[in-house]
Design an enzyme around this catalytic site. Structure first.
Site, mmCIF file in Angstrom:
data_model
loop_
_atom_site.group_PDB
_atom_site.id
_atom_site.type_symbol
_atom_site.label_atom_id
_atom_site.label_comp_id
_atom_site.label_asym_id
_atom_site.label_seq_id
_atom_site.Cartn_x
_atom_site.Cartn_y
_atom_site.Cartn_z
ATOM 1 N N SER A 130 13.809 -56.030 -138.993
ATOM 2 C CA SER A 130 14.172 -54.882 -138.161
ATOM 3 C C SER A 130 15.424 -54.202 -138.671
ATOM 4 O O SER A 130 16.323 -54.849 -139.197
ATOM 5 C CB SER A 130 14.391 -55.325 -136.717
ATOM 6 O OG SER A 130 14.751 -54.191 -135.942
ATOM 7 N N HIS A 187 10.383 -57.899 -129.899
ATOM 8 C CA HIS A 187 11.548 -57.034 -130.189
ATOM 9 C C HIS A 187 11.116 -55.571 -130.085
ATOM 10 O O HIS A 187 11.777 -54.748 -129.458
ATOM 11 C CB HIS A 187 12.089 -57.356 -131.594
ATOM 12 C CG HIS A 187 13.014 -56.295 -132.139
ATOM 13 N ND1 HIS A 187 12.556 -55.092 -132.644
ATOM 14 C CD2 HIS A 187 14.361 -56.238 -132.234
ATOM 15 C CE1 HIS A 187 13.576 -54.355 -133.025
ATOM 16 N NE2 HIS A 187 14.689 -55.035 -132.794
ATOM 17 N N GLU A 191 12.164 -52.559 -127.670
ATOM 18 C CA GLU A 191 12.577 -51.271 -128.281
ATOM 19 C C GLU A 191 11.847 -50.103 -127.592
ATOM 20 O O GLU A 191 12.462 -49.078 -127.278
ATOM 21 C CB GLU A 191 12.233 -51.342 -129.776
ATOM 22 C CG GLU A 191 12.421 -50.085 -130.590
ATOM 23 C CD GLU A 191 11.891 -50.283 -132.027
ATOM 24 O OE1 GLU A 191 12.373 -51.192 -132.727
ATOM 25 O OE2 GLU A 191 10.991 -49.529 -132.441
HETATM 26 C C1 6PG Z 1 12.407 -51.973 -136.450
HETATM 27 C C2 6PG Z 1 11.391 -51.024 -135.903
HETATM 28 C C3 6PG Z 1 10.353 -50.744 -136.937
HETATM 29 C C4 6PG Z 1 9.546 -49.521 -136.623
HETATM 30 C C5 6PG Z 1 8.518 -49.748 -135.571
HETATM 31 C C6 6PG Z 1 8.248 -48.508 -134.780
HETATM 32 O O1 6PG Z 1 12.612 -52.980 -135.791
HETATM 33 O O2 6PG Z 1 12.970 -51.692 -137.495
HETATM 34 O O3 6PG Z 1 10.794 -51.533 -134.767
HETATM 35 O O4 6PG Z 1 9.615 -51.905 -137.124
HETATM 36 O O5 6PG Z 1 10.373 -48.479 -136.245
HETATM 37 O O6 6PG Z 1 7.366 -50.111 -136.257
HETATM 38 O O7 6PG Z 1 7.018 -48.615 -134.221
HETATM 39 P P1 6PG Z 1 6.246 -47.415 -133.577
HETATM 40 O O8 6PG Z 1 5.844 -46.491 -134.716
HETATM 41 O O9 6PG Z 1 5.093 -48.053 -132.912
HETATM 42 O O10 6PG Z 1 7.193 -46.717 -132.655
#
Ligand code: 6PG
Length: 467
Positions: A130, A187, A191
Site C-alpha cells: 500500500s 485495508h 480506505e
Molecule cells: C493502496 C491502494 C491501492 C489502490 C486501490 C484502489 O493501498 O495503495 O489501496 O491498492 O489505490 O487498488 O482501489 P480502487 O480502484 O478499487 O479504488
C-alpha cells in the site's frame, strides 16, 4: 556477472517504483516485463540506479540472472495474468525458489496458488503493498503472507524498502498463504469507508451549507493536525485547493461524480458476509460508488424526487468529531473482520502489529492507528476494538457529534450512507438487550426454526397456532 538479489516482473507504476526503491537500498535487481520495449525507457529513468539494475527481455535470462534460491516479485494485474506468469516461469524454477505476488489479489487465489506451488517445493508469498506510486518508491506499507522460510529470505529487503514509523519498518509477516492479501483487502475496505465519509462531509458542506472548495479545504487543513490527522485528509485538502489549469476554477467542481472501483472494497464486504460479519460502513461506501456510477438515472431522478435543503454551517468541531466517530467505527468493523477471518483460517493475526504497520506508508495511515495499536496490545475480547477502554471513551465522546451530523443530513435530505451506517452499528452494539427476540419469534412462528430463552434454555418452540 553479478547475480541479482531479487527479480521484479512488471514495470508498471508500482513495479518500477519498487524496483527503483530496492536498487536505491543497495540490492541488485533484475527486471523484466511482458512488453520488452518498456525496459530501455525504465533503465533511462533509473539514472545512476541502473548500475544495480539488469533488464532481461526473456524469462529464461531473467530467472538465470537471479541468486539461488531465487526470489521473484510480480507487480502485474491480479487474476489470470498471475496464473499465466506462474505457468510461464515454472520451467525455469527450482525447489526452494519464492514467487511473491505484490498485487491486489483475491486471497482465495493466493491460498490456491500457495498450495499448488508448495506441492512442487516452491514458496508463494501474497504481499499486499500500500501507498501508491509515491509509497512504493519511497517506502510502502507491506502485508506479507507466506511460509516462515520465504519471509526469512524476503525480510531484509522488505524491511529496507518499507516506510518507517519511529524507526520501525511498516512491514510484517502476518501469517501463511493468503493472510497478507486478506489484510490488504480489508485495508482497502477501510480506505473505501474513509474516503466515502470524507466525501459525505464535503457534500454536506458543498450542498447543505454552500461552501466553496477553498473554504472546505481550509477546514480539512485544520484537521490535518489533530485527532483526524491522516494522509487522506491531507490529500483531500490538496484536491479541494487544486485549480483547473485551463480555466483557473476549482478542478474538483468539474470532475465527474462517478467513482470507479477495482474490487477490493467489494471483496471486503463479500468476505465479511461469508464470515457472518457486517462491515456496514464499507458496504455503504461500496454501494455509494455503485450509485455514483448511475449518473443518468440520478440526473433523471433529481427532477422527479424531492430536493435537498440548505442548513446553517455546523460547528467545525462537531463535523470533526462526527468524522472521527465514523473512522473509529469503520476501523472497528475492519479489525473485527480480521479477527473473524483469523479464527476461521487459523492465521493467528496480530491485530496490534497490523495497526502498527498501517501507521506509515499506506493510504489509510492516520493518527488514530496509534491509539488502535495500543488498544490491541491490551487485547480486547474477540478483536472488538470498541471493547478497549480508550477506544470506547473516544467513541462515546465523538458519538453525539455523529448523531447530530447524521440527523442534520437526514433532515436536509443529503446522503450520508457511511456515516449513518456507523451510527447504526454503534447504536446496535450499545444495546445489551437488542430487538432480535422478535426476529427469532417470527422465524419460529412461520418456520418452526426454534429459539433459545434468556436463561440459556432451549431450543424451544412457541405456543403459536394455539398448540
Ligand atoms: C493502496 C491502494 C491501492 C489502490 C486501490 C484502489 O493501498 O495503495 O489501496 O491498492 O489505490 O487498488 O482501489 P480502487 O480502484 O478499487 O479504488
Amino acid at each position: 556477472m553479478v547475480q541479482a538479489d531479487i527479480g521484479v516482473y512488471g514495470l508498471g507504476t508500482m513495479g518500477s517504483a519498487l524496483a527503483l526503491n530496492l536498487a536505491e537500498k543497495g540490492f541488485e535487481v533484475a527486471v523484466s516485463n511482458r512488453e520488452a520495449d518498456w525496459l530501455a525507457p525504465f533503465l533511462a529513468e533509473a539514472g545512476s540506479l541502473s548500475a544495480r539494475i539488469a533488464a532481461h527481455a526473456g524469462l529464461d535470462d531473467f530467472v538465470a540472472s537471479l541468486k539461488a534460491p531465487r526470489m521473484i516479485l510480480f507487480m502485474i494485474p491480479s487474476g489470470a495474468p498471475v496464473d499465466d506468469l506462474i505457468a510461464a516461469l515454472q520451467p525455469y524454477l527450482s525447489a526452494g525458489d519464492t514467487l511473491i505476488d505484490g498485487g491486489n489479489s483475491d486471497f482465495h487465489d493466493t491460498r490456491r496458488r500457495a498450495a499448488a506451488l508448495s506441492a512442487q517445493g516452491l514458496h508463494f508469498v501474497g504481499m499486499g503493498v500500500s501507498g501508491g506510486e509515491e509509497g512504493a518508491r519511497t517506502g510502502p506499507s507491506m502485508m506479507v503472507g507466506g511460509t516462515g522460510e520465504s519471509w526469512n529470505r524476503l525480510r531484509p529487503m522488505a524491511e529496507a524498502i518499507a516506510a518507517q514509523y519511529q524507526g520501525s519498518p511498516c512491514v510484517a509477516h502476518l501469517g501463511p498463504d493468503g493472510a497478507g492479501h486478506f489484510v490488504k483487502t480489508v485495508h482497502n475496505g477501510i480506505e473505501y469507508a474513509d474516503m466515502q465519509m470524507i466525501a459525505e462531509i464535503y457534500g454536506l458542506l458543498r450542498d447543505g451549507v454552500g461552501w466553496s472548495p477553498v473554504q472546505i479545504a481550509a477546514l480539512f487543513r485544520d484537521w490535518s493536525d489533530g485527532p483526524l490527522a491522516s494522509y487522506l485528509i491531507e490529500i483531500a485538502a490538496e484536491v479541494l485547493e487544486a485549480s483547473d489549469p485551463a480555466t483557473g476554477d476549482a478542478l474538483l467542481d468539474s470532475i465527474l461524480d462517478s467513482a470507479g472501483q477495482k474490487g477490493t472494497g467489494r471483496w471486503t464486504v463479500i468476505e465479511a458476509l461469508k464470515l457472518g460479519q457486517s462491515a456496514s460502513t464499507i458496504e455503504a461506501a461500496v454501494g455509494a460508488r455503485a450509485w455514483s456510477s448511475e449518473t443518468r438515472a440520478r440526473q433523471a431522478a433529481s427532477g422527479l424526487l424531492s430536493q435537498s435543503n440548505r442548513f446553517p454551517p455546523p460547528d467545525r468541531d462537531v463535523l470533526a468529531q462526527a468524522l472521527l466517530a465514523g473512522r473509529l467505527v469503520s476501523h472497528a468493523q475492519g479489525f473485527r473482520l480480521l479477527s473473524a477471518a483469523s479464527e476461521v483460517y487459523d492465521w493467528s493475526l496480530d491485530l496490534a502489529r497490523i495497526a502498527e504497520i498501517w501507521r506509515a506508508g499506506c493510504i489509510i495511515r492516520s493518527a488514530l492507528l496509534d491509539d488502535i495499536a495500543d488498544a490491541f496490545r491490551a487485547d480486547p475480547p474477540h478483536g472488538h476494538l470498541i471493547l478497549a477502554p480508550h477506544i470506547a471513551m473516544l467513541t462515546t465522546r465523538a458519538e453525539p457529534a455523529l448523531r447530530r451530523v447524521v440527523s442534520m443530513a437526514i433532515g436536509a435530505g443529503l446522503p450520508v450512507p457511511s456515516l449513518a451506517a456507523a451510527l447504526g452499528w454503534k447504536d446496535s452494539m450499545a444495546q445489551a438487550r437488542g430487538n432480535a427476540n422478535m426476529i427469532q419469534a417470527l422465524r419460529d412462528r412461520f418456520g418452526a426454526h426454534g429459539f433459545f430463552m434468556q436463561d440459556g434454555s432451549g431450543p424451544r418452540h412457541g405456543p403459536w397456532h394455539g398448540d
